[in-house]
Design a protein around this motif. Structure first.
Motif, PDB file in Angstrom:
ATOM      1  N   VAL A   1       0.855  -1.294   0.071  1.00 55.75           N
ATOM      2  CA  VAL A   1      -0.046  -0.054   0.015  1.00 55.75           C
ATOM      3  C   VAL A   1       0.837   1.281   0.049  1.00 55.75           C
ATOM      4  CG1 VAL A   1      -1.772   1.398   1.082  1.00 55.75           C
ATOM      5  CG2 VAL A   1      -1.781  -1.213   1.362  1.00 55.75           C
ATOM      6  N   GLU A   2       0.669   1.982  -1.062  1.00 61.03           N
ATOM      7  CA  GLU A   2       1.700   3.152  -1.143  1.00 61.03           C
ATOM      8  C   GLU A   2       0.986   4.448  -0.636  1.00 61.03           C
ATOM      9  OE1 GLU A   2       1.821   0.950  -5.285  1.00 61.03           O
ATOM     10  OE2 GLU A   2       0.239   1.692  -3.863  1.00 61.03           O
ATOM     11  N   SER A   3       1.504   5.515  -0.108  1.00 64.04           N
ATOM     12  CA  SER A   3       1.147   6.533   0.402  1.00 64.04           C
ATOM     13  C   SER A   3       2.065   7.735   0.189  1.00 64.04           C
ATOM     14  CB  SER A   3       1.084   6.589   1.928  1.00 64.04           C
ATOM     15  OG  SER A   3       1.973   6.233   2.496  1.00 64.04           O
TER      16      SER A   3
ATOM     17  N   CYS B   1       5.920   2.834   1.068  1.00 68.87           N
ATOM     18  CA  CYS B   1       4.954   1.503   0.917  1.00 68.87           C
ATOM     19  C   CYS B   1       5.290   0.753   1.998  1.00 68.87           C
ATOM     20  CB  CYS B   1       5.578   0.972  -0.365  1.00 68.87           C
ATOM     21  SG  CYS B   1       4.841  -0.835  -0.885  1.00 68.87           S
ATOM     22  N   SER B   2       3.681   0.652   2.441  1.00 74.38           N
ATOM     23  CA  SER B   2       3.768  -0.609   3.945  1.00 74.38           C
ATOM     24  C   SER B   2       3.432  -1.991   3.097  1.00 74.38           C
ATOM     25  CB  SER B   2       2.418  -0.125   4.399  1.00 74.38           C
ATOM     26  OG  SER B   2       2.285  -1.086   5.449  1.00 74.38           O
ATOM     27  N   VAL B   3       4.416  -2.855   3.454  1.00 74.78           N
ATOM     28  CA  VAL B   3       4.241  -3.950   3.071  1.00 74.78           C
ATOM     29  C   VAL B   3       4.108  -5.163   4.057  1.00 74.78           C
ATOM     30  CG1 VAL B   3       5.979  -6.010   1.716  1.00 74.78           C
ATOM     31  CG2 VAL B   3       6.260  -3.197   1.484  1.00 74.78           C
ATOM     32  N   SER B   4       3.267  -5.884   3.717  1.00 70.74           N
ATOM     33  CA  SER B   4       2.930  -7.184   4.521  1.00 70.74           C
ATOM     34  C   SER B   4       2.763  -8.463   4.047  1.00 70.74           C
ATOM     35  CB  SER B   4       1.667  -6.928   5.240  1.00 70.74           C
ATOM     36  OG  SER B   4       0.547  -6.670   4.279  1.00 70.74           O
ATOM     37  N   GLY B   5       2.933  -9.475   4.673  1.00 71.72           N
ATOM     38  CA  GLY B   5       3.007 -10.829   3.914  1.00 71.72           C
ATOM     39  C   GLY B   5       3.980 -11.724   4.780  1.00 71.72           C
ATOM     40  N   ASP B   6       4.182 -13.045   4.143  1.00 72.81           N
ATOM     41  CA  ASP B   6       5.180 -14.184   4.765  1.00 72.81           C
ATOM     42  C   ASP B   6       6.235 -13.921   3.943  1.00 72.81           C
ATOM     43  OD1 ASP B   6       2.158 -16.254   5.040  1.00 72.81           O
ATOM     44  OD2 ASP B   6       3.041 -14.793   6.208  1.00 72.81           O
TER      45      ASP B   6
ATOM     46  N   ALA C   1      11.699  -5.022   5.846  1.00 70.79           N
ATOM     47  CA  ALA C   1      11.170  -4.728   4.616  1.00 70.79           C
ATOM     48  C   ALA C   1       9.511  -4.569   4.907  1.00 70.79           C
ATOM     49  CB  ALA C   1      11.199  -6.031   3.753  1.00 70.79           C
ATOM     50  N   ASN C   2       9.414  -3.977   6.261  1.00 66.50           N
ATOM     51  CA  ASN C   2       7.632  -3.868   6.320  1.00 66.50           C
ATOM     52  C   ASN C   2       7.395  -2.549   5.786  1.00 66.50           C
ATOM     53  OD1 ASN C   2       8.118  -5.739   9.389  1.00 66.50           O
ATOM     54  ND2 ASN C   2       6.701  -6.046   7.703  1.00 66.50           N
ATOM     55  N   GLU C   3       8.496  -1.664   5.382  1.00 63.87           N
ATOM     56  CA  GLU C   3       8.250  -0.460   4.728  1.00 63.87           C
ATOM     57  C   GLU C   3       9.353  -0.324   3.876  1.00 63.87           C
ATOM     58  OE1 GLU C   3       8.489   2.852   7.582  1.00 63.87           O
ATOM     59  OE2 GLU C   3       7.553   4.400   6.039  1.00 63.87           O
ATOM     60  N   LEU C   4       8.894   0.379   2.685  1.00 61.31           N
ATOM     61  CA  LEU C   4       9.999   0.771   1.725  1.00 61.31           C
ATOM     62  C   LEU C   4       9.645   2.108   1.486  1.00 61.31           C
ATOM     63  CD1 LEU C   4      11.708  -0.220  -0.550  1.00 61.31           C
ATOM     64  CD2 LEU C   4       9.853  -0.288  -1.934  1.00 61.31           C
TER      65      LEU C   4
ATOM     66  N   TYR D   1       3.281   6.119  -9.575  1.00 57.57           N
ATOM     67  CA  TYR D   1       4.393   5.266  -8.970  1.00 57.57           C
ATOM     68  C   TYR D   1       3.922   4.091  -8.457  1.00 57.57           C
ATOM     69  CZ  TYR D   1       7.861   8.843  -9.954  1.00 57.57           C
ATOM     70  OH  TYR D   1       8.600   9.909 -10.556  1.00 57.57           O
ATOM     71  N   GLN D   2       4.422   2.851  -8.597  1.00 58.74           N
ATOM     72  CA  GLN D   2       3.526   1.866  -8.025  1.00 58.74           C
ATOM     73  C   GLN D   2       4.787   1.008  -7.239  1.00 58.74           C
ATOM     74  OE1 GLN D   2       2.775  -1.574 -10.701  1.00 58.74           O
ATOM     75  NE2 GLN D   2       1.083  -1.971  -9.485  1.00 58.74           N
ATOM     76  N   CYS D   3       4.491   0.412  -6.069  1.00 62.74           N
ATOM     77  CA  CYS D   3       5.633  -0.217  -5.204  1.00 62.74           C
ATOM     78  C   CYS D   3       5.008  -1.642  -5.727  1.00 62.74           C
ATOM     79  CB  CYS D   3       5.061   0.011  -3.593  1.00 62.74           C
ATOM     80  SG  CYS D   3       6.038  -0.855  -2.636  1.00 62.74           S
ATOM     81  N   ALA D   4       6.006  -2.681  -5.657  1.00 54.88           N
ATOM     82  CA  ALA D   4       5.962  -3.919  -6.306  1.00 54.88           C
ATOM     83  C   ALA D   4       7.043  -4.747  -5.755  1.00 54.88           C
ATOM     84  CB  ALA D   4       6.067  -3.873  -7.796  1.00 54.88           C
ATOM     85  N   ALA D   5       6.815  -6.029  -5.610  1.00 53.48           N
ATOM     86  CA  ALA D   5       7.495  -7.168  -5.139  1.00 53.48           C
ATOM     87  C   ALA D   5       7.881  -8.384  -6.115  1.00 53.48           C
ATOM     88  CB  ALA D   5       6.980  -7.804  -3.716  1.00 53.48           C
ATOM     89  N   VAL D   6       8.880  -8.838  -6.035  1.00 53.60           N
ATOM     90  CA  VAL D   6       9.125  -9.938  -6.947  1.00 53.60           C
ATOM     91  C   VAL D   6      10.246 -10.912  -6.223  1.00 53.60           C
ATOM     92  CG1 VAL D   6      11.160  -8.666  -8.062  1.00 53.60           C
ATOM     93  CG2 VAL D   6      10.031 -10.663  -9.347  1.00 53.60           C
ATOM     94  N   GLY D   7      10.065 -12.375  -6.238  1.00 53.34           N
ATOM     95  CA  GLY D   7      10.916 -13.081  -5.780  1.00 53.34           C
ATOM     96  C   GLY D   7      12.172 -13.309  -6.627  1.00 53.34           C
ATOM     97  N   HIS D   8      12.979 -12.718  -6.655  1.00 56.22           N
ATOM     98  CA  HIS D   8      14.172 -12.500  -7.677  1.00 56.22           C
ATOM     99  C   HIS D   8      15.338 -11.924  -6.932  1.00 56.22           C
ATOM    100  CE1 HIS D   8      16.640 -11.811 -10.999  1.00 56.22           C
ATOM    101  NE2 HIS D   8      16.069 -13.032 -11.627  1.00 56.22           N
ATOM    102  N   PRO D   9      16.673 -12.140  -7.108  1.00 54.96           N
ATOM    103  CA  PRO D   9      17.411 -11.437  -6.610  1.00 54.96           C
ATOM    104  C   PRO D   9      17.601  -9.901  -6.680  1.00 54.96           C
ATOM    105  CG  PRO D   9      18.454 -13.316  -7.060  1.00 54.96           C
ATOM    106  CD  PRO D   9      17.210 -13.409  -7.789  1.00 54.96           C
TER     107      PRO D   9
END
Length: 115
Positions: free
Chosen positions: A5-7, A22-27, A70-73, A88-96
């Motif tokens: 969630v961006e702000s 960007c507030s980040v949540s998840g496992d 990494a709870n906040e970006l 502007y979009q905050c995004a996550a990817v499972g890659h180095p």
């Protein structure tokens, strides 16, 4: 599953500064690289490999940082130019590092830089 969630967007004059958060949540958030995208371009990336990377157009003006496991970006933007105006979009990817397509993305937030 990762939620983002961006702000912090808005209107700023040319030459001004603005911070996006960007507030980040998840496992297993440490398994993801986190980045900021505008249009089809990754402008800044906080890689899972521990490195920060920037697009040439923003290098030296933008700074990306991850906080709290990494709870906040955060994207600190300085010396903004009208051409920085975009969603502007905050995004996550499972890659180095940040590669498109990302696995998860936020809704996006608008930044407008007036000339």
């Amino acid at each position: 599953q990762v939620e983002l969630v961006e702000s912090g967007g808005g209107l700023v004059e040319s030459g001004g500064s603005l911070n996006l958060s960007c507030s980040v949540s998840g496992d297993r958030l440490d398994a993801y690289s986190l980045g900021w995208i505008r249009g089809t371009q990754v402008v800044a990336c906080s890689g899972r490999d521990g490195r920060a990377r920037y697009a040439d157009s923003v290098r030296g003006r933008f700074t990306i940082a991850r906080y709290g496991a990494a709870n906040e970006l955060v994207l600190q933007m300085t010396n903004l130019k009208p051409e920085d105006s975009d969603t502007y979009q905050c995004a996550a990817v499972g890659h180095p590092t940040c590669v498109i397509p990302f696995d998860y993305g936020g809704q996006g937030i608008r930044v407008t830089v007036s000339s």
